[in-house]
Design an enzyme around this catalytic site. Structure first.
Site, mmCIF file in Angstrom:
data_model
loop_
_atom_site.group_PDB
_atom_site.id
_atom_site.type_symbol
_atom_site.label_atom_id
_atom_site.label_comp_id
_atom_site.label_asym_id
_atom_site.label_seq_id
_atom_site.Cartn_x
_atom_site.Cartn_y
_atom_site.Cartn_z
ATOM 1 C CG LEU A 284 9.359 -22.304 -4.197
ATOM 2 C CD1 LEU A 284 10.088 -22.134 -5.524
ATOM 3 C CD2 LEU A 284 7.960 -22.869 -4.422
ATOM 4 C CG ASP B 248 11.719 -19.385 -2.484
ATOM 5 O OD1 ASP B 248 12.125 -20.193 -1.639
ATOM 6 O OD2 ASP B 248 10.589 -19.439 -2.993
ATOM 7 C CD GLU C 46 25.079 -19.550 -6.110
ATOM 8 O OE1 GLU C 46 26.318 -19.561 -6.160
ATOM 9 O OE2 GLU C 46 24.410 -20.469 -5.633
ATOM 10 C CG ASP C 47 18.877 -19.977 -7.309
ATOM 11 O OD1 ASP C 47 19.793 -20.706 -7.743
ATOM 12 O OD2 ASP C 47 18.214 -20.261 -6.299
ATOM 13 N NE ARG D 220 13.900 -18.245 -6.215
ATOM 14 C CZ ARG D 220 15.163 -18.565 -5.917
ATOM 15 N NH1 ARG D 220 15.593 -19.803 -6.087
ATOM 16 N NH2 ARG D 220 15.993 -17.641 -5.469
ATOM 17 N NE ARG E 153 12.996 -25.001 -8.763
ATOM 18 C CZ ARG E 153 13.218 -24.382 -7.604
ATOM 19 N NH1 ARG E 153 14.103 -23.409 -7.541
ATOM 20 N NH2 ARG E 153 12.543 -24.718 -6.524
ATOM 21 C CG HIS F 277 19.833 -25.423 -7.544
ATOM 22 N ND1 HIS F 277 19.372 -24.565 -6.560
ATOM 23 C CD2 HIS F 277 19.158 -25.086 -8.670
ATOM 24 C CE1 HIS F 277 18.439 -23.762 -7.068
ATOM 25 N NE2 HIS F 277 18.294 -24.053 -8.344
ATOM 26 C CG LEU G 205 13.043 -22.234 3.168
ATOM 27 C CD1 LEU G 205 13.088 -20.714 3.154
ATOM 28 C CD2 LEU G 205 11.614 -22.731 2.969
ATOM 29 C CB CYS H 271 21.489 -20.410 -1.908
ATOM 30 S SG CYS H 271 21.614 -22.172 -2.222
#
Length: 262
Positions: A22, A64, A69-70, A89, A136, A167, A248, A254
């Site tokens: 993404l 991704d 971290e997400d 995701r 997000r 973010h 990205l 991240c």
């Protein structure tokens, strides 16, 4: 200094499918070999501090997935598995959960069907957890996280990510217990009142996402004026290439989950 001193980190090898990851603006596909070389440098920097780094294999089904971290918020008391706001995701968080359960005594999870929250929107300091609302991360996700960490003694403060910024931590990072590196546009919102703020140099806003990991600040290469500011302030920097992850919308924070497991 539990917000930046850690014994462990988790990373994941960039999959070949990362070239299809993404991105908010298409600036070209990443060079996979260069991305993996940068990633290896990143892992080596984490290891150089004495930390144990768990390097997970690539997940080709999730382009991704290198941006681990997400998928979770790791705190001293336990981990919270996130619910990413990008539908593609969602499966990444499920893949991360068993690794966290192997390391932590307690793992909780964001479960609300309408709630979304990603780790890239969460900045943990010594005194609070700041969560940026973004494309997000929604109000429901922030509210559920607030409930999940309350009995661990953590307070959550909702803030707002600037328009057009993916973010919250795209525009900021923690340097120490009192200090934040941030873009002027984010600091102008007043969200860092009470902290010392070092601004990124004009035109170098893309380097705001760094990480303090034990005695090192991992900093993206190519931003000399901000680098010199941080060196003058007394920080030990390790510059790491980030040109391919940047395509990205990815930065230093991240690429890892950083924690001391309970």
């Amino acid at each position: 200094m539990r917000s930046y001193r850690f014994t462990h980190a988790i990373t994941r090898l960039p999959p070949a499918s990362a070239i299809n990851g993404l991105r908010a603006v298409d600036t070209g596909s990443p060079d996979l070999a260069r991305m993996r070389a940068h990633h290896a440098d990143y892992v080596a920097a984490l290891q150089s501090t004495g930390a144990t780094v768990l390097e997970l294999p690539a997940l080709e089904a999730f382009p991704d997935s290198l941006f681990v971290e997400d998928t979770a918020l790791c705190l001293p008391e336990g981990a919270i598995v996130m619910r990413p706001g990008a539908p593609s995701r969602l499966g990444e968080a499920a893949e991360m959960a068993p690794h966290l359960r192997a390391l932590y005594g307690e793992v909780r999870q964001i479960t609300g069907a309408e709630n979304f929250i990603e780790g890239g929107d969460i900045l943990t300091t010594e005194t609070e957890i700041l969560v940026g609302r973004s494309a997000r991360t929604n109000a429901g996700g922030v509210a559920e996280l607030t409930r999940l960490v309350a009995d661990w003694g953590h307070s959550v403060r909702e803030v707002f990510t600037p328009p057009g910024v993916l973010h919250f931590k795209t525009d900021c990072s923690l340097l120490d217990a009192e200090t934040i590196l941030a873009t002027e546009r984010l600091d102008a919102s007043g969200c860092f009142t009470g902290y010392r703020v070092i601004h990124t140099a004009p035109g170098e806003e893309a380097c705001a996402n760094a990480i303090r990991f034990n005695d090192l600040v991992l900093f993206p290469a190519g931003f000399p004026r901000t680098r010199d500011k941080l060196l003058a302030a007394g920080y030990a920097l390790r510059e790491i290439g980030n040109s391919e992850c940047a395509k990205l919308d990815g930065g230093m924070s991240c690429l890892s989950l950083r924690f001391t497991p309970s």
